[in-house]
Design a protein around this motif. Structure first.
Motif, PDB file in Angstrom:
ATOM      1  N   SER A   7      33.248 -15.938 -45.212  1.00  0.00           N
ATOM      2  CA  SER A   7      32.148 -15.159 -45.784  1.00  0.00           C
ATOM      3  C   SER A   7      32.161 -13.752 -45.214  1.00  0.00           C
ATOM      4  O   SER A   7      32.820 -13.462 -44.213  1.00  0.00           O
ATOM      5  CB  SER A   7      30.802 -15.808 -45.470  1.00  0.00           C
ATOM      6  N   CYS A   8      31.378 -12.905 -45.868  1.00  0.00           N
ATOM      7  CA  CYS A   8      31.093 -11.593 -45.289  1.00  0.00           C
ATOM      8  C   CYS A   8      30.155 -11.782 -44.098  1.00  0.00           C
ATOM      9  O   CYS A   8      29.822 -12.915 -43.733  1.00  0.00           O
ATOM     10  CB  CYS A   8      30.473 -10.684 -46.355  1.00  0.00           C
ATOM     11  N   HIS A   9      29.643 -10.725 -43.533  1.00  0.00           N
ATOM     12  CA  HIS A   9      28.798 -10.862 -42.350  1.00  0.00           C
ATOM     13  C   HIS A   9      27.433 -11.449 -42.667  1.00  0.00           C
ATOM     14  O   HIS A   9      26.943 -12.333 -41.970  1.00  0.00           O
ATOM     15  CB  HIS A   9      28.634  -9.501 -41.655  1.00  0.00           C
ATOM     16  N   CYS A  10      26.806 -11.010 -43.768  1.00  0.00           N
ATOM     17  CA  CYS A  10      25.448 -11.469 -44.081  1.00  0.00           C
ATOM     18  C   CYS A  10      25.432 -12.766 -44.869  1.00  0.00           C
ATOM     19  O   CYS A  10      24.390 -13.401 -44.975  1.00  0.00           O
ATOM     20  CB  CYS A  10      24.684 -10.374 -44.822  1.00  0.00           C
ATOM     21  N   GLY A  11      26.559 -13.152 -45.451  1.00  0.00           N
ATOM     22  CA  GLY A  11      26.636 -14.402 -46.190  1.00  0.00           C
ATOM     23  C   GLY A  11      26.398 -14.286 -47.686  1.00  0.00           C
ATOM     24  O   GLY A  11      26.446 -15.282 -48.400  1.00  0.00           O
ATOM     25  N   GLN A  12      26.163 -13.097 -48.159  1.00  0.00           N
ATOM     26  CA  GLN A  12      25.932 -12.902 -49.594  1.00  0.00           C
ATOM     27  C   GLN A  12      27.197 -13.180 -50.407  1.00  0.00           C
ATOM     28  O   GLN A  12      27.127 -13.578 -51.560  1.00  0.00           O
ATOM     29  CB  GLN A  12      25.460 -11.462 -49.844  1.00  0.00           C
ATOM     30  N   VAL A  13      28.352 -12.938 -49.783  1.00  0.00           N
ATOM     31  CA  VAL A  13      29.633 -13.262 -50.402  1.00  0.00           C
ATOM     32  C   VAL A  13      30.314 -14.321 -49.531  1.00  0.00           C
ATOM     33  O   VAL A  13      30.618 -14.072 -48.365  1.00  0.00           O
ATOM     34  CB  VAL A  13      30.546 -12.019 -50.517  1.00  0.00           C
ATOM     35  N   PHE A  70      34.109  -6.602 -51.860  1.00  0.00           N
ATOM     36  CA  PHE A  70      33.320  -6.473 -50.634  1.00  0.00           C
ATOM     37  C   PHE A  70      31.864  -6.799 -50.926  1.00  0.00           C
ATOM     38  O   PHE A  70      31.433  -6.883 -52.077  1.00  0.00           O
ATOM     39  CB  PHE A  70      33.456  -5.050 -50.062  1.00  0.00           C
ATOM     40  N   CYS A  71      31.101  -6.963 -49.862  1.00  0.00           N
ATOM     41  CA  CYS A  71      29.672  -7.234 -49.984  1.00  0.00           C
ATOM     42  C   CYS A  71      28.922  -5.909 -49.936  1.00  0.00           C
ATOM     43  O   CYS A  71      29.069  -5.141 -48.988  1.00  0.00           O
ATOM     44  CB  CYS A  71      29.223  -8.140 -48.842  1.00  0.00           C
ATOM     45  N   ALA A  72      28.104  -5.673 -50.961  1.00  0.00           N
ATOM     46  CA  ALA A  72      27.361  -4.417 -51.014  1.00  0.00           C
ATOM     47  C   ALA A  72      26.222  -4.390 -50.001  1.00  0.00           C
ATOM     48  O   ALA A  72      25.682  -3.335 -49.695  1.00  0.00           O
ATOM     49  CB  ALA A  72      26.807  -4.200 -52.418  1.00  0.00           C
ATOM     50  N   ASN A  73      25.843  -5.553 -49.493  1.00  0.00           N
ATOM     51  CA  ASN A  73      24.749  -5.607 -48.525  1.00  0.00           C
ATOM     52  C   ASN A  73      25.240  -5.268 -47.116  1.00  0.00           C
ATOM     53  O   ASN A  73      24.698  -4.380 -46.466  1.00  0.00           O
ATOM     54  CB  ASN A  73      24.091  -6.985 -48.554  1.00  0.00           C
ATOM     55  N   CYS A  74      26.265  -5.966 -46.642  1.00  0.00           N
ATOM     56  CA  CYS A  74      26.723  -5.727 -45.256  1.00  0.00           C
ATOM     57  C   CYS A  74      27.998  -4.901 -45.193  1.00  0.00           C
ATOM     58  O   CYS A  74      28.403  -4.468 -44.118  1.00  0.00           O
ATOM     59  CB  CYS A  74      26.884  -7.048 -44.499  1.00  0.00           C
ATOM     60  N   GLY A  75      28.652  -4.696 -46.330  1.00  0.00           N
ATOM     61  CA  GLY A  75      29.797  -3.800 -46.376  1.00  0.00           C
ATOM     62  C   GLY A  75      31.131  -4.404 -46.003  1.00  0.00           C
ATOM     63  O   GLY A  75      32.145  -3.710 -46.009  1.00  0.00           O
TER      64      GLY A  75
END
Ligand SMILES: [Zn+2]
Length: 116
Positions: A7-13, A70-75
């Motif tokens: 996952s990305c850092h925040c988990g959105q992806v 990429f995740c637009a929230n955590c980048g």
């Protein structure tokens, strides 16, 4: 082969990828040298998003043949996709986003993406 969750850092992806990952490709192109990606290549069949596609942002540059996701929230840059020289679709997974892979044990292969 085993299935790894990433996952990305925040988990959105988030995603699952199936395979054996003993090595990673480190590319020196203008994008990868900044993002720090450690890439492993797999087929679309072995890669599955576990979060909605709509939460994945796409970055294109240069010849626009590779989609950098990429995740637009955590980048965080999670994966990419493109077409291999034989015409097959490939997914490049950023192994840095897969917590159960020991990065220090990966055999690093340098890729001269800056030349492309
Ligand atoms: Zn995120």
């Amino acid at each position: 082969m085993s299935t790894h969750a990433g996952s990305c850092h925040c988990g959105q992806v988030a995603f699952e990828v199936t395979g054996t990952f003993g090595g990673a490709l480190v590319c020196n192109c203008s994008y990868c040298r900044r993002s720090g990606n450690m890439l492993a290549f797999t087929t679309p069949e072995n890669f599955r998003l576990t979060t909605p596609q709509k939460d994945v942002s796409t970055y294109l540059f240069g010849k626009q043949t590779i989609s950098h996701f990429f995740c637009a929230n955590c980048g965080i840059s999670t994966h990419g996709s493109g077409v291999a020289t034989d015409g097959s679709r490939m997914v490049a997974v950023n192994l840095r986003c897969v917590p159960d892979i020991h990065l220090e044990q990966l055999e690093i292969q340098a890729f001269d993406g800056a030349k492309l």
